[in-house]
Each structure stands twice: as C-alpha cells, then as structure tokens.
Scaffold this motif. Structure first.
Motif, PDB file in Angstrom:
ATOM      1  N   ALA A 145       0.817  -1.218   0.000  1.00  0.00           N
ATOM      2  CA  ALA A 145       0.000   0.000   0.000  1.00  0.00           C
ATOM      3  C   ALA A 145       0.851   1.268   0.000  1.00  0.00           C
ATOM      4  CB  ALA A 145      -0.939  -0.016   1.202  1.00  0.00           C
ATOM      5  N   ALA A 146       1.930   1.282   0.778  1.00  0.00           N
ATOM      6  CA  ALA A 146       2.767   2.481   0.854  1.00  0.00           C
ATOM      7  C   ALA A 146       3.425   2.778  -0.484  1.00  0.00           C
ATOM      8  CB  ALA A 146       3.828   2.313   1.939  1.00  0.00           C
ATOM      9  N   LEU A 147       3.884   1.726  -1.174  1.00  0.00           N
ATOM     10  CA  LEU A 147       4.524   1.913  -2.475  1.00  0.00           C
ATOM     11  C   LEU A 147       3.487   2.335  -3.520  1.00  0.00           C
ATOM     12  CD1 LEU A 147       6.985   1.799  -4.288  1.00  0.00           C
ATOM     13  CD2 LEU A 147       6.631  -0.671  -4.538  1.00  0.00           C
ATOM     14  N   GLU A 148       2.298   1.763  -3.446  1.00  0.00           N
ATOM     15  CA  GLU A 148       1.246   2.172  -4.380  1.00  0.00           C
ATOM     16  C   GLU A 148       0.899   3.646  -4.191  1.00  0.00           C
ATOM     17  OE1 GLU A 148      -3.423   1.234  -5.520  1.00  0.00           O
ATOM     18  OE2 GLU A 148      -2.261  -0.245  -4.367  1.00  0.00           O
ATOM     19  N   TYR A 149       0.830   4.069  -2.942  1.00  0.00           N
ATOM     20  CA  TYR A 149       0.555   5.487  -2.670  1.00  0.00           C
ATOM     21  C   TYR A 149       1.653   6.364  -3.264  1.00  0.00           C
ATOM     22  CZ  TYR A 149      -0.289   9.836  -0.160  1.00  0.00           C
ATOM     23  OH  TYR A 149      -0.526  11.155   0.149  1.00  0.00           O
ATOM     24  N   ALA A 150       2.906   5.948  -3.083  1.00  0.00           N
ATOM     25  CA  ALA A 150       4.028   6.713  -3.629  1.00  0.00           C
ATOM     26  C   ALA A 150       3.953   6.778  -5.159  1.00  0.00           C
ATOM     27  CB  ALA A 150       5.353   6.094  -3.184  1.00  0.00           C
ATOM     28  N   CYS A 151       3.594   5.661  -5.795  1.00  0.00           N
ATOM     29  CA  CYS A 151       3.476   5.642  -7.253  1.00  0.00           C
ATOM     30  C   CYS A 151       2.413   6.619  -7.740  1.00  0.00           C
ATOM     31  CB  CYS A 151       3.126   4.237  -7.741  1.00  0.00           C
ATOM     32  SG  CYS A 151       4.467   3.035  -7.636  1.00  0.00           S
ATOM     33  N   ARG A 152       1.331   6.706  -7.010  1.00  0.00           N
ATOM     34  CA  ARG A 152       0.214   7.546  -7.429  1.00  0.00           C
ATOM     35  C   ARG A 152       0.436   9.027  -7.132  1.00  0.00           C
ATOM     36  NH1 ARG A 152      -4.759   4.869  -8.463  1.00  0.00           N
ATOM     37  NH2 ARG A 152      -4.706   2.617  -8.079  1.00  0.00           N
ATOM     38  N   TYR A 153       1.119   9.331  -6.029  1.00  0.00           N
ATOM     39  CA  TYR A 153       1.085  10.716  -5.532  1.00  0.00           C
ATOM     40  C   TYR A 153       2.448  11.376  -5.306  1.00  0.00           C
ATOM     41  CZ  TYR A 153      -3.726   9.309  -4.647  1.00  0.00           C
ATOM     42  OH  TYR A 153      -5.007   8.842  -4.784  1.00  0.00           O
ATOM     43  N   TRP A 154       3.558  10.747  -5.713  1.00  0.00           N
ATOM     44  CA  TRP A 154       4.863  11.366  -5.442  1.00  0.00           C
ATOM     45  C   TRP A 154       5.005  12.719  -6.115  1.00  0.00           C
ATOM     46  CZ3 TRP A 154       8.489  12.684  -9.150  1.00  0.00           C
ATOM     47  CH2 TRP A 154       8.338  12.116 -10.429  1.00  0.00           C
ATOM     48  N   THR A 155       4.390  12.877  -7.271  1.00  0.00           N
ATOM     49  CA  THR A 155       4.515  14.154  -7.986  1.00  0.00           C
ATOM     50  C   THR A 155       3.842  15.281  -7.219  1.00  0.00           C
ATOM     51  OG1 THR A 155       2.536  13.627  -9.293  1.00  0.00           O
ATOM     52  CG2 THR A 155       4.675  13.038 -10.238  1.00  0.00           C
ATOM     53  N   ARG A 156       2.714  15.008  -6.582  1.00  0.00           N
ATOM     54  CA  ARG A 156       2.023  16.036  -5.802  1.00  0.00           C
ATOM     55  C   ARG A 156       2.875  16.492  -4.633  1.00  0.00           C
ATOM     56  NH1 ARG A 156      -4.370  14.254  -5.341  1.00  0.00           N
ATOM     57  NH2 ARG A 156      -4.680  13.735  -7.561  1.00  0.00           N
ATOM     58  N   HIS A 157       3.479  15.530  -3.929  1.00  0.00           N
ATOM     59  CA  HIS A 157       4.316  15.878  -2.784  1.00  0.00           C
ATOM     60  C   HIS A 157       5.552  16.661  -3.228  1.00  0.00           C
ATOM     61  CE1 HIS A 157       2.184  13.660   0.401  1.00  0.00           C
ATOM     62  NE2 HIS A 157       1.913  12.762  -0.537  1.00  0.00           N
ATOM     63  N   LEU A 158       6.132  16.265  -4.359  1.00  0.00           N
ATOM     64  CA  LEU A 158       7.318  16.954  -4.850  1.00  0.00           C
ATOM     65  C   LEU A 158       7.014  18.417  -5.167  1.00  0.00           C
ATOM     66  CD1 LEU A 158      10.297  16.732  -5.713  1.00  0.00           C
ATOM     67  CD2 LEU A 158       9.492  16.159  -8.003  1.00  0.00           C
TER      68      LEU A 158
END
Length: 223
Positions: free
Chosen positions: A27-40
């Motif tokens: 789940a944590a990796l899936e979240y990162a795949c989906r939303y890393w651009t927003r956090h960046l």
C-alpha cells in the motif's frame, strides 16, 4: 514480479495479477506511485532532493511507469509529469537567469543553479506516454522494447529503455532524432469528424462525427 514468459501478454491476461501486485507493491509503495509528484510540487528543491530525483529518473522512472500500467492508473501520468516539470521550470523562468535552459537547469532553494537531466527525462517520459499510450496502459512488459525501438534516437528515455530490454528490432528508415510537434495521433474509426471542441480544462476533446455520434477523447493520451 511478472515472469519473462508473460512479456507479450496484456495485463488482464497475467495469471493472479491482483495477488502478485499485493505481494510486490504494498500500500505504501502504491501510494508513492500515485502521488509522489504532488508531494514533490509542495517541496523546496534542494541538493539532497534533486540528487534523489536524479537517481529516481535514471534508475526507476520506467519502473514507475510499469507499476502504473499494472495498477491500471496510467491515465493521470501525463498531467502528473507536467506538474513536476512546471514546478522545476517556474523558479528558472521567474529568477534573474533568463538565458538558462529550463530543460537542463534547476534553481535550488539556496538560489544556486544546478545542471541536471531530470527535466528532459520527465519530458521524455511524458512524450512516451502520449505516443505509446495504447501499449503502456494495457501491457506493461512490452513498454520497454517499444520505447527502445521507436522513441526518437536522441532521447535519454530511449537509452534507459534499451538498458532494461535491449531491442531485438532496428528501425532503418524514418526514425526521428527528437520528438515531433505532434503530441498525440490516433486513428479513431472510419467516420469523418465534422467538428471538435476542447473541454474548459483542456483535458478532453469532443469529436462530432458525420453519423451523428460524439466521441470523448482524453487530450493527453488520445484514449
């Protein structure tokens, strides 16, 4: 992961795909795949973050795209990549360095300039998604060979894809050196299109056909 014998099948044809995804993409990796651009886009880009982003783009950008394909969420990738490119370019365009190339330079939070391949790799990835969306969105594994064979010869993403899956085919004639001005090209069907209109947010295109039907397409991918 997916065994090599599944290299040429559709994602929907991979046996036990949900179970494999659950084992390999928690789940944590899936979240990162989906939303890393927003956090960046909410972060200040310093040397440490840019170094991590360089490593990600060089080593895992295509792995990220593969994961999105298997998760069935490639649709938002173009917009996500555009948002990061905009964030990285904004500081250059607003600062006192008007001659800097936003595709090869990033302004760090300490206001020092830094040369990097990150913007060009992100742009390449965006263009690859637009160009090869029908393949990338439905069949993750052939993505590497498709990009390695058909991406423009002078693009960094072609090099990355070739390192993952050395191409078995060679294009002798007609291969471009850079991306063309045409962002997306799709053959819809045999009916003549008499009119088209963009949605207010420019994400969709409505195509009116001669038979009286209307087809809605994603302007980013042509899907």
């Amino acid at each position: 992961g997916v065994a090599s014998e599944q290299d040429c099948v559709l994602n929907s044809e991979i046996p036990d795909l949900p179970a494999r995804l659950s084992r390999n993409i928690p789940a944590a990796l899936e979240y990162a795949c989906r939303y890393w651009t927003r956090h960046l886009c909410e972060a200040e880009v310093g040397e440490d973050l840019l170094t991590a982003l360089e490593e990600f783009c060089e080593c895992h950008l295509l792995h990220w795209l593969e994961a999105l394909s298997l998760l069935g969420c490639v649709d938002g990738a173009v917009e996500a990549l555009q948002s990061v490119q905009t964030c990285l370019k904004a500081s250059i365009l607003k600062c006192s360095y008007p001659l800097c190339d936003p595709y090869s330079t990033v302004l760090l939070q300490n206001e020092s300039l830094r040369s990097t391949d990150v913007p060009s790799l992100l742009y390449d990835c965006e263009r690859a998604i637009r160009a090869y969306y029908p393949i990338i969105s439905t069949s993750a594994m052939p993505m590497y060979s498709t990009i390695a064979v058909f991406a423009p010869a002078g693009t960094p993403i072609r090099r990355l894809a070739g390192a993952e899956a050395p191409p078995s085919l060679v294009v002798r004639v007609g291969l471009e050196n850079t991306w063309s001005d045409t962002l997306v090209s799709r053959v819809i069907d045999r009916h003549f299109i008499s009119a088209l209109a963009f949605s207010p947010d420019e994400i969709y295109v409505a195509c009116a056909k001669e038979n009286g039907s209307i087809q809605l397409l994603n302007a980013h991918t042509g899907a």
